[in-house]
Design an enzyme around this catalytic site. Structure first.
Site, PDB file in Angstrom:
ATOM      1  N   GLY A  15     -11.650 -23.065  -6.804  1.00 46.43           N
ATOM      2  CA  GLY A  15     -11.837 -23.028  -8.253  1.00 46.43           C
ATOM      3  C   GLY A  15     -13.201 -23.577  -8.633  1.00 46.43           C
ATOM      4  N   THR A  16     -14.239 -22.944  -8.121  1.00 46.58           N
ATOM      5  CA  THR A  16     -15.607 -23.451  -8.279  1.00 46.58           C
ATOM      6  C   THR A  16     -15.987 -23.671  -9.740  1.00 46.58           C
ATOM      7  OG1 THR A  16     -16.175 -22.202  -6.289  1.00 46.58           O
ATOM      8  CG2 THR A  16     -18.001 -23.041  -7.601  1.00 46.58           C
ATOM      9  N   ARG A  17     -15.525 -22.763 -10.608  1.00 47.03           N
ATOM     10  CA  ARG A  17     -15.919 -22.855 -12.024  1.00 47.03           C
ATOM     11  C   ARG A  17     -15.293 -24.042 -12.747  1.00 47.03           C
ATOM     12  NH1 ARG A  17     -14.980 -17.056 -14.529  1.00 47.03           N
ATOM     13  NH2 ARG A  17     -13.523 -16.798 -12.809  1.00 47.03           N
ATOM     14  N   MET A  18     -14.329 -24.699 -12.106  1.00 44.42           N
ATOM     15  CA  MET A  18     -13.737 -25.898 -12.708  1.00 44.42           C
ATOM     16  C   MET A  18     -14.655 -27.114 -12.554  1.00 44.42           C
ATOM     17  SD  MET A  18     -10.906 -24.757 -13.951  1.00 44.42           S
ATOM     18  CE  MET A  18      -9.921 -26.192 -14.357  1.00 44.42           C
ATOM     19  N   LYS A  19     -15.684 -26.972 -11.679  1.00 41.13           N
ATOM     20  CA  LYS A  19     -16.680 -28.031 -11.466  1.00 41.13           C
ATOM     21  C   LYS A  19     -16.023 -29.367 -11.079  1.00 41.13           C
ATOM     22  CE  LYS A  19     -20.011 -25.841 -14.569  1.00 41.13           C
ATOM     23  NZ  LYS A  19     -20.448 -24.968 -13.487  1.00 41.13           N
TER      24      LYS A  19
END
Length: 250
Positions: free
Chosen positions: A16-20
């Site tokens: 979930g890269t976009r969750m940072k």
């Protein structure tokens, strides 16, 4: 058919890269509970007998966080090569099973047990379907995959927003990746998935078209609720889902 047994696969291997964040996406809390628990609760409530949770990124943390359930088995996706590859890692849990299997991502906390029940029921009613896609009509379907049908209304494929023509973008019926598959047909098709895409990954979304091209019956049924479109890819999505859950509980 394996007598009335229902299985499900929950895809929970991604980062979930976009969750940072270093936390696996499926473990992000929604109203105080990891979002994957909502998915597992809905599946159990719908009468699913065995749930195969595919883990990968920080797998030990995911396994230890999910509360113990008799219905759960784990499958390890050793390389994160897409959703189709994740399902391939479940093969040992599916071999020899000829009943239906429901596939969903673990970042869909708005999954409704009634939708799961309906899709399994429709699969049973049709009898000869290889796959049923649950679909929904959405007024503003931006960024969603559109359901393509022929002049008789039969399913012919899914087109993603970035690949769609201006005319196809007007379609309001969308795919949110809720599937019920005939398990032997699913297993027989996994080897036909190709990674000839920008991400070089294997996608489960390709399987309905693969089966269709083999002459199998594929149905797209608009039986889902619009609230189920709320998946989580970003922190903003997470906040929207929390608002929606709070409103439903109120």
């Amino acid at each position: 058919m394996t007598e009335n047994i229902k299985k499900a696969i929950v895809l929970a291997a991604g980062k979930g890269t976009r969750m940072k964040s270093e936390l696996p996406k499926v473990l992000f809390p929604v109203c105080g509970k990891p979002m994957i628990e909502y998915v597992l609760d809905a599946l159990e409530s719908a009468g699913v007998d065995e749930i195969i949770v595919v883990v990968g990124y920080r797998s030990d943390l995911v396994k230890s966080t999910i509360r113990p359930r008799a219905s759960i088995k784990f499958a390890e996706q050793k390389e994160l090569l897409g959703t189709g590859h994740a399902v391939m890692s479940c093969r040992e849990h599916l071999e020899g099973f000829d009943g239906p299997v429901f596939i969903i991502a673990g970042d869909n906390p708005m999954l409704q047990s009634s939708s799961v029940e309906r899709l399994f029921k429709e699969f049973e009613n049709y009898g000869d379907a290889s796959c049923i896609l649950g679909t929904v009509y959405k007024e503003n379907p931006y960024a969603m995959g559109r359901i393509l049908r022929d002049e008789n209304g039969a399913f012919i494929g899914v087109v993603e927003e970035k690949d769609a023509t201006d005319e196809q973008r007007k379609i309001k019926e969308i795919n949110i990746s809720y599937y019920v598959f005939n398990t032997p047909d699913l297993l027989a098709s996994l080897g036909d998935i190709r990674s000839n895409n920008a991400q070089k990954e294997y996608y489960i979304t390709d399987v309905p078209k693969i089966l269709l091209d083999k002459g199998r019956k594929i149905l797209a049924l608009p039986v889902l609720q619009e609230i189920e479109c709320l998946g989580v890819n970003t922190q903003a999505d997470l906040a929207e889902v929390e608002r929606a859950l709070n409103e439903r509980q109120a």
